[in-house]
Design an enzyme around this catalytic site. Sequence first.
Site, PDB file in Angstrom:
ATOM      1  N   TYR A  38       1.034  -1.267  -0.229  1.00 46.54           N
ATOM      2  CA  TYR A  38       0.223   0.013   0.238  1.00 46.54           C
ATOM      3  C   TYR A  38       0.843   1.110  -0.062  1.00 46.54           C
ATOM      4  O   TYR A  38       2.358   1.839  -0.212  1.00 46.54           O
ATOM      5  CB  TYR A  38      -1.223   0.138   1.384  1.00 46.54           C
ATOM      6  CG  TYR A  38      -1.858   0.829   1.114  1.00 46.54           C
ATOM      7  CD1 TYR A  38      -3.317   1.147  -0.266  1.00 46.54           C
ATOM      8  CD2 TYR A  38      -2.591   1.809   1.592  1.00 46.54           C
ATOM      9  CE1 TYR A  38      -4.097   1.885  -0.316  1.00 46.54           C
ATOM     10  CE2 TYR A  38      -3.390   3.049   1.575  1.00 46.54           C
ATOM     11  CZ  TYR A  38      -4.332   2.506   0.459  1.00 46.54           C
ATOM     12  OH  TYR A  38      -5.680   3.213   0.334  1.00 46.54           O
ATOM     13  N   LYS A  93     -20.689 -19.950  -9.823  1.00 44.35           N
ATOM     14  CA  LYS A  93     -20.334 -20.264 -10.789  1.00 44.35           C
ATOM     15  C   LYS A  93     -18.910 -19.590 -10.669  1.00 44.35           C
ATOM     16  O   LYS A  93     -17.767 -20.055 -11.530  1.00 44.35           O
ATOM     17  CB  LYS A  93     -21.307 -18.627 -11.720  1.00 44.35           C
ATOM     18  CG  LYS A  93     -20.485 -19.143 -13.169  1.00 44.35           C
ATOM     19  CD  LYS A  93     -21.762 -19.626 -13.619  1.00 44.35           C
ATOM     20  CE  LYS A  93     -21.211 -20.106 -15.772  1.00 44.35           C
ATOM     21  NZ  LYS A  93     -22.182 -20.665 -15.768  1.00 44.35           N
TER      22      LYS A  93
END
Length: 415
Positions: A38, A93
């Site tokens: 970060y 899925k």
Amino acid sequence: MSDFRQQALDYHALPTPGKISIELTKPAETARDLALAYSPGVAEPVRAIAENPDDVYRYTAKGNLVAVISNGTAILGLGNLGPAASKPVMEGKALLFKRFAGLDSIDIEVTHRTTQDFINTVASISGTFGGINLEDIKAPECFEIEQALIERCDIPVFHDDQHGTAIVTAAGLLNALEIQEKDISKVQIVCMGAGAAAIACMELLIKCGAQREHIYMLDSKGVIHTRRTDLNEYKQLFANNTDKRSLQDVITGADVFVGVSGPDLFSAEDLSLMAPNPVVFACSNPDPEIHPDIANATRDDLIMATGRSDYPNQVNNVLCFPFIFRGALDVRASAINDEMKLAAVTAIRELAQEAVPESVLKASGVDSLSFGRQYIIPKPMDPRLCKRVARAVAEAAVASGVARIDLPKNYMADD
């Protein structure tokens, strides 16, 4: 069934709710790790991507990330139950993408007022992903949605309920016709159902050589013909200039029956009217248009396929959609075009004609499998599918001009 229902609920609830999670691909154990992950380290890939947008594929997970997006208007065979109710299916899925093709996937359920709202929402977030899999969106809106997103997005957009079903159906049907010694350009096809899957299946079969004038499509009101005034633009493409009105009229002498409608709508008497050596794809789930036991008791010369895993020749979308996206993303395709779909058809079809490895037999719980009436479509657990289908799709993307990078060296080469 009550035991299975509870097992299914427990599977989704325990020990952690849901079926997917986020995993880290970089270390995050030390202060330096966090400084790189970060601030301030993350500023460097930000600058690189701002200077060269293609670097988003180098420095982020975009190239391996698929969005599975639904509005819940056509969930399995359950109907319009809303976005939240579709979430277990979309997570499922995502699970299949990861399990079979190593693709990361996030499910997104959209609440909207108009079709245009849905299109705008998906188009606005599309840059996050390498590809978009649309799922469980009702017809005819699904056609408009997919086409609009294909035009607006520069990544593959694929409505699996249409094209996944069509690709596996076409692969199995071509093999069945070969075994039955029938020419696809000459066969008479009856399609029961006129929704998204039905229309996509018939359009792809036409691209495989079937003749539009040899196809009879039925909806809930009977045969779709030119004198009907209630047809949308998609059904009109299959309106025959015919006096035939009933299933019995069109099934007499037909070579192929494709069912994508509902349970028990095709009787033994209907089947008996078909031509010698018929091909029957009864794909309504979980209960087909005609039960295989009834069909096989009625005709001993047919090839039968269903959507069920407990009978031979299962038409299962998992045979193609993970691998189509794998191949498309690995060459950064801007779309999934007809050439790529047809390449997938050929790859799946040809794999069924090869010898079946022992590992597939074991996973399928059978002693033997060989190309023939009881085996026209590969088994979902066949590990060769990923390499064969992904490679065929990627090669077609390059050849047809929609790939933005060349095929990686030795891509999906056989061991």
